[in-house]
Design an enzyme around this catalytic site. Structure first.
Site, mmCIF file in Angstrom:
data_model
loop_
_atom_site.group_PDB
_atom_site.id
_atom_site.type_symbol
_atom_site.label_atom_id
_atom_site.label_comp_id
_atom_site.label_asym_id
_atom_site.label_seq_id
_atom_site.Cartn_x
_atom_site.Cartn_y
_atom_site.Cartn_z
ATOM 1 N N PRO A 88 -8.091 8.705 27.185
ATOM 2 C CG PRO A 88 -9.088 10.461 28.338
ATOM 3 C CD PRO A 88 -7.874 10.121 27.534
ATOM 4 C CD GLU A 115 -8.656 19.509 26.836
ATOM 5 O OE1 GLU A 115 -8.443 19.903 27.991
ATOM 6 O OE2 GLU A 115 -9.531 18.679 26.551
ATOM 7 N NE ARG A 157 -0.310 -9.509 38.867
ATOM 8 C CZ ARG A 157 -1.086 -10.505 38.432
ATOM 9 N NH1 ARG A 157 -1.533 -10.496 37.183
ATOM 10 N NH2 ARG A 157 -1.401 -11.519 39.229
ATOM 11 C CG ASP A 172 -4.061 -13.020 37.223
ATOM 12 O OD1 ASP A 172 -4.651 -13.498 36.247
ATOM 13 O OD2 ASP A 172 -3.112 -12.236 37.126
HETATM 14 C C1 LIG Z 1 -3.143 11.539 25.394
HETATM 15 O O1 LIG Z 1 -4.083 12.544 25.710
HETATM 16 C C2 LIG Z 1 -4.607 12.559 26.984
HETATM 17 C C3 LIG Z 1 -5.498 13.576 27.292
HETATM 18 C C4 LIG Z 1 -6.065 13.656 28.564
HETATM 19 C C5 LIG Z 1 -5.724 12.718 29.534
HETATM 20 C C6 LIG Z 1 -4.835 11.703 29.217
HETATM 21 C C7 LIG Z 1 -4.482 10.703 30.250
HETATM 22 O O2 LIG Z 1 -5.154 9.471 30.041
HETATM 23 C C8 LIG Z 1 -6.414 9.324 30.615
HETATM 24 O O3 LIG Z 1 -6.998 10.255 31.131
HETATM 25 C C9 LIG Z 1 -7.014 7.972 30.564
HETATM 26 C C10 LIG Z 1 -6.423 6.842 30.053
HETATM 27 N N1 LIG Z 1 -7.317 5.824 30.204
HETATM 28 N N2 LIG Z 1 -8.440 6.326 30.769
HETATM 29 C C11 LIG Z 1 -8.278 7.633 31.007
HETATM 30 C C12 LIG Z 1 -4.269 11.617 27.944
#
Ligand SMILES: COc1cccc(COC(=O)c2cn[nH]c2)c1
Length: 242
Positions: A88, A115, A157, A172
């Site tokens: 995220p 996390e 793709r 696209d």
């Molecule tokens: C690498 O650390 C973490 C921690 C928590 C969740 C995640 C998974 O990725 C997402 O949640 C995500 C990816 N793009 N938007 C949301 C990865």
């Protein structure tokens, strides 16, 4: 292109073997290898996470397991690789990034859970290879696996021969910086809703104009940020008149 995915849930990546992507793998356009991170643990509990330094909720994935796994995965193929970590906290993944990834010989995806992954893993590999922390959107998933499915599909793709019709990849959404407008097919009238007349007129100039107008309208309505990001010469006076 070779794609490696390291994850504690290998089963989550099963969809990569299906349909369009499955065919690309079968025809050798794409090699996909999925690795279980726990194969690189040595303790009976196969622990991959631990409490965060500095306190706080949740757990952090331990660096040493990731280091052993990524060392082995990277060593398995001499092709230069880009390490991609969905998170995220990453930079937004866009169609432009998908095109850049499609030009890579090899992508190695690290799927974070909990996390996240101890930051030293990214810092360590960034010293010797390109490492991207990317976000597929402003929400939090439970792990990176679903994000990998999204990225791999967007990239695969674009590979020559993967899509039946190469033109559609070039035309696209986002290829001209705008959202795709509405699309229609038979029947001409469905539940009282008729297909816009112009699309059945055979007047290709008017059809192109109508489609452009619908794309501009939709983009201005739903994604004004994309309009603002257009290069100054992108809109002609017919566009501006809209
Ligand atoms: C690498 O650390 C973490 C921690 C928590 C969740 C995640 C998974 O990725 C997402 O949640 C995500 C990816 N793009 N938007 C949301 C990865």
């Amino acid at each position: 292109m070779r794609i490696d995915v390291v994850t504690i849930f290998p089963g989550y990546l099963a969809p990569l073997r299906e349909a369009l992507l499955g065919r690309a793998v079968g025809t050798g356009l794409l090699d996909i290898a999925v690795h279980d991170l726990r194969d690189w643990t040595h303790d009976v509990h196969q622990a991959v996470d631990d409490a965060p330094y500095g306190g706080g909720p949740g757990m952090v994935m331990r660096p040493h397991v990731w280091g052993e796994a990524l060392d082995d995965v990277l060593a398995a193929d001499p092709r230069p690789a880009r390490l991609v970590v969905p998170t995220p906290a990453g930079r937004p993944f866009t169609q432009a990034a998908a095109h850049a990834y499609a030009a890579q010989e090899r992508l190695v995806f690290a799927c974070g859970r909990y996390e996240g992954i101890d930051q030293r893993v990214v810092d360590h590999y960034a010293a010797s290879m390109p490492v991207d922390e990317i976000s597929i959107g402003d929400y939090v998933l439970v792990g990176g696996e679903v994000a990998v499915l999204v990225v791999v599909e967007a990239v695969a793709r674009l590979l020559p021969g993967v899509l039946g019709n190469p033109r559609s990849a070039a035309e696209d959404s986002f290829s001209d910086g705008l959202l795709e407008g509405p699309a229609y097919t038979r029947p001409e009238v469905w539940r009282g809703h008729a297909v816009p007349e112009v699309l059945r007129s055979g007047n290709h100039g008017a059809i192109a104009r109508w489609r452009r107008d619908r794309a501009l309208e939709r983009t201005a309505e739903r994604r004004p940020d994309l309009i603002a990001a257009l290069p100054p010469d992108a809109l002609d006076e017919a566009d501006r008149a809209l």
